[in-house]
Write a protein that holds these residues in place. Structure first.
Motif, PDB file in Angstrom:
ATOM      1  N   VAL A  46       0.830  -1.192   0.000  1.00  0.00           N
ATOM      2  CA  VAL A  46       0.000   0.000   0.000  1.00  0.00           C
ATOM      3  C   VAL A  46       0.869   1.248   0.000  1.00  0.00           C
ATOM      4  N   GLY A  47       0.466   2.230  -0.811  1.00  0.00           N
ATOM      5  CA  GLY A  47       1.198   3.495  -0.812  1.00  0.00           C
ATOM      6  C   GLY A  47       2.179   3.550  -1.960  1.00  0.00           C
ATOM      7  N   PRO A  48       2.738   4.715  -2.214  1.00  0.00           N
ATOM      8  CA  PRO A  48       3.651   4.894  -3.334  1.00  0.00           C
ATOM      9  C   PRO A  48       4.911   4.076  -3.169  1.00  0.00           C
ATOM     10  N   ARG A  49       5.362   3.447  -4.221  1.00  0.00           N
ATOM     11  CA  ARG A  49       6.566   2.635  -4.198  1.00  0.00           C
ATOM     12  C   ARG A  49       7.394   2.957  -5.428  1.00  0.00           C
ATOM     13  N   LYS A  50       8.348   3.801  -5.268  1.00  0.00           N
ATOM     14  CA  LYS A  50       9.163   4.236  -6.396  1.00  0.00           C
ATOM     15  C   LYS A  50       9.855   3.040  -7.023  1.00  0.00           C
ATOM     16  N   GLY A  51       9.650   2.849  -8.302  1.00  0.00           N
ATOM     17  CA  GLY A  51      10.335   1.782  -9.016  1.00  0.00           C
ATOM     18  C   GLY A  51       9.722   0.422  -8.836  1.00  0.00           C
ATOM     19  N   PHE A  52       8.573   0.305  -8.135  1.00  0.00           N
ATOM     20  CA  PHE A  52       8.019  -1.019  -7.867  1.00  0.00           C
ATOM     21  C   PHE A  52       7.542  -1.709  -9.132  1.00  0.00           C
ATOM     22  N   ASN A  53       7.218  -0.949 -10.154  1.00  0.00           N
ATOM     23  CA  ASN A  53       6.738  -1.574 -11.380  1.00  0.00           C
ATOM     24  C   ASN A  53       7.857  -2.160 -12.233  1.00  0.00           C
ATOM     25  N   SER A  54       9.105  -1.936 -11.874  1.00  0.00           N
ATOM     26  CA  SER A  54      10.187  -2.523 -12.645  1.00  0.00           C
ATOM     27  C   SER A  54      10.159  -4.037 -12.488  1.00  0.00           C
ATOM     28  N   PRO A  55      10.467  -4.817 -13.556  1.00  0.00           N
ATOM     29  CA  PRO A  55      10.373  -6.268 -13.465  1.00  0.00           C
ATOM     30  C   PRO A  55      11.195  -6.857 -12.331  1.00  0.00           C
ATOM     31  N   SER A  56      12.406  -6.331 -12.093  1.00  0.00           N
ATOM     32  CA  SER A  56      13.260  -6.943 -11.087  1.00  0.00           C
ATOM     33  C   SER A  56      12.665  -6.798  -9.694  1.00  0.00           C
ATOM     34  N   LEU A  57      12.167  -5.587  -9.359  1.00  0.00           N
ATOM     35  CA  LEU A  57      11.588  -5.402  -8.037  1.00  0.00           C
ATOM     36  C   LEU A  57      10.276  -6.157  -7.898  1.00  0.00           C
ATOM     37  N   ARG A  58       9.472  -6.183  -8.941  1.00  0.00           N
ATOM     38  CA  ARG A  58       8.218  -6.918  -8.859  1.00  0.00           C
ATOM     39  C   ARG A  58       8.488  -8.400  -8.667  1.00  0.00           C
ATOM     40  N   GLN A  59       9.521  -8.933  -9.316  1.00  0.00           N
ATOM     41  CA  GLN A  59       9.848 -10.339  -9.147  1.00  0.00           C
ATOM     42  C   GLN A  59      10.328 -10.616  -7.725  1.00  0.00           C
ATOM     43  N   ILE A  60      11.104  -9.694  -7.174  1.00  0.00           N
ATOM     44  CA  ILE A  60      11.619  -9.880  -5.821  1.00  0.00           C
ATOM     45  C   ILE A  60      10.492  -9.803  -4.798  1.00  0.00           C
ATOM     46  N   PHE A  61       9.660  -8.766  -4.888  1.00  0.00           N
ATOM     47  CA  PHE A  61       8.651  -8.545  -3.871  1.00  0.00           C
ATOM     48  C   PHE A  61       7.470  -9.499  -4.013  1.00  0.00           C
ATOM     49  N   GLY A  62       7.116  -9.834  -5.267  1.00  0.00           N
ATOM     50  CA  GLY A  62       5.881 -10.569  -5.461  1.00  0.00           C
ATOM     51  C   GLY A  62       4.694  -9.644  -5.269  1.00  0.00           C
ATOM     52  N   THR A  63       3.493 -10.159  -5.521  1.00  0.00           N
ATOM     53  CA  THR A  63       2.310  -9.309  -5.448  1.00  0.00           C
ATOM     54  C   THR A  63       1.240  -9.892  -4.541  1.00  0.00           C
ATOM     55  N   SER A  64       1.517 -10.919  -3.764  1.00  0.00           N
ATOM     56  CA  SER A  64       0.502 -11.475  -2.887  1.00  0.00           C
ATOM     57  C   SER A  64       1.163 -12.140  -1.709  1.00  0.00           C
ATOM     58  N   MET A  65       0.347 -12.444  -0.703  1.00  0.00           N
ATOM     59  CA  MET A  65       0.842 -13.124   0.471  1.00  0.00           C
ATOM     60  C   MET A  65       1.372 -14.499   0.095  1.00  0.00           C
ATOM     61  N   LEU A  66       2.339 -14.953   0.876  1.00  0.00           N
ATOM     62  CA  LEU A  66       2.843 -16.299   0.676  1.00  0.00           C
ATOM     63  C   LEU A  66       1.729 -17.322   0.837  1.00  0.00           C
ATOM     64  N   THR A  67       1.872 -18.440   0.163  1.00  0.00           N
ATOM     65  CA  THR A  67       0.986 -19.584   0.359  1.00  0.00           C
ATOM     66  C   THR A  67       1.787 -20.684   1.047  1.00  0.00           C
ATOM     67  N   PRO A  68       1.129 -21.714   1.568  1.00  0.00           N
ATOM     68  CA  PRO A  68       1.898 -22.830   2.135  1.00  0.00           C
ATOM     69  C   PRO A  68       2.913 -23.394   1.153  1.00  0.00           C
ATOM     70  N   THR A  69       2.542 -23.459  -0.108  1.00  0.00           N
ATOM     71  CA  THR A  69       3.455 -24.010  -1.108  1.00  0.00           C
ATOM     72  C   THR A  69       4.649 -23.099  -1.345  1.00  0.00           C
TER      73      THR A  69
END
Length: 390
Positions: A46-69
């Motif tokens: 939530v909130g502004p995230r400078k550079g979050f749309n870049s592929p590398s950061l999006r891959q690192i952060f992910g976009t959802s909560m972890l699952t058991p798997t």
């Protein structure tokens, strides 16, 4: 109160600015997992995230909560995950006054920048997971002690997540994080005993109904999930009825949320309220949402025996329950005085001692290891180094 987040250009030192609040429907969807349109905020920070749309950061952060798997896959990749150390201790070391019923919750209101800096330092010290400054900040506690209304209390809980997320971003931006390493944010859910502020999180001698426990925990859990934590840290739990109430609530109301549960102990074989840890283990192992189970804020000298006890009882369970990862993050071994709000006693563990014990804890089944009260970044550095050395 308008929720605030750090719009940082380089570090946690930048100014704050208001950001949009999620709507009620967004909050509901975020915890039930219903599909919502792109850009709705579901699973996003939530909130502004400078550079979050870049592929590398999006891959690192992910976009959802972890699952058991995904949690199991991360453990398989990393072997052992390093948790952070104490927040309140480190705040005090940096000159922040937290002599208050809400402890580090006071700093969440008054010294947010320092909390962000502590999180970042733990990441840079080798922690894979930062635990939010929400342990003491139940919405009820915030209303009682800060005279906040419900929405303002919820917003402050969410702020604890934003600060950890910002610290994670800054840690990545520093260039000091190993390539491909995934840093996580765990939302701290402290026990009802922490709200009482009388040391009962080490006794578990309070009585509430399941519905009362759930009503107490629900607003904070909802806020943490809405703000985008990767998982919950249900920690320092001393009471079997409270643990039962929380696991039931997660299953019924937050089915797409994963958590670890960690407990305080009376001795190596019993929860603080006297319940055999074997019985607690049987309860939590039935839930796929509980991705790790163990102990925290107990003296280091108890950890190995407590883990061995849990490991022995795990072997009695049927698959896949017998594969539940164990965790430990002990305190320094000192004793907490709830009246004076001070630690005392000899035998405080230091980084070298913690590092020496890491091998024993791993052999006893621990897959997540860190520190609790009276530990700091230097201790986490020592733990991380010991794990790397194998």
């Amino acid at each position: 109160m308008e929720r605030l987040t750090c719009e940082k250009t380089e570090s946690c030192n930048a100014h704050h600015r208001p950001v949009r609040k999620q709507s009620t429907s967004e909050r509901r969807n975020n915890r039930t997992g219903e599909t919502v349109p792109s850009g709705s905020g579901l699973g996003e920070e939530v909130g502004p995230r400078k550079g979050f749309n870049s592929p590398s950061l999006r891959q690192i952060f992910g976009t959802s909560m972890l699952t058991p798997t995904t949690f199991r896959e991360l453990l398989q990749q990393r072997g052992t995950l390093v948790l952070d150390g104490a927040l309140a201790t480190e705040l005090e070391h940096r000159g922040i006054d937290i002599n208050h019923a809400l402890w580090s919750g006071k700093a969440l209101r008054d010294d947010a920048k320092t909390i962000c800096e502590v999180h970042k330092d733990y990441y840079l010290s080798g922690a894979d997971i930062a635990i939010t400054a929400s342990y003491q900040t139940s919405t009820q506690g915030l209303k009682d002690h800060f005279n906040l209304d419900e929405q303002a209390a919820v917003d402050l809980v969410k702020q604890s997540v934003i600060l950890a997320q910002d610290a994670r971003r800054d840690a990545y931006a520093s260039g000091k994080i190993q390539d491909g390493k995934k840093l996580l944010v765990a939302g701290s859910v402290g026990p009802y005993g922490a709200y009482l502020a009388d040391g009962s999180e080490y006794r578990g001698d309070y009585q509430r109904t399941a519905e009362e426990f759930q009503a107490f925990h629900r607003p904070r859990v909802t806020a943490l999930v809405d703000a985008g934590v990767d998982l919950l840290a249900i920690e320092t739990m001393p009471s079997m009825p409270e643990i039962q109430a929380l696991t039931t609530m997660l299953q019924a109301e937050f089915p797409n949320t994963v958590a670890w549960i960690s407990c305080t102990l009376r001795d190596a074989e019993h929860l603080s309220d006297g319940t055999p840890m074997a019985d607690v283990l049987k309860l939590v192992a039935r839930s796929e949402q509980i991705v790790a189970f163990g102990i925290n804020c107990i003296p280091t000298r108890l950890c190995t025996a407590a883990l061995l006890n849990l490991q022995a009882h795990l072997e009695d369970l049927a698959p896949p329950a017998n594969e539940l990862p164990l965790l430990c993050y002990p305190n320094s071994g000192e004793i907490w005085n709830a009246e004076t709000k001070t630690w005392s006693g000899a035998g405080a563990a230091n980084g070298s001692e913690l590092a020496t014990r890491v091998a024993y804890w791993q052999n006893a089944g621990a897959r997540l290891i860190g520190g609790c009260c009276r530990t700091g970044p230097a201790d986490i550095t020592a733990i991380a180094a010991a794990l790397q050395q194998g």
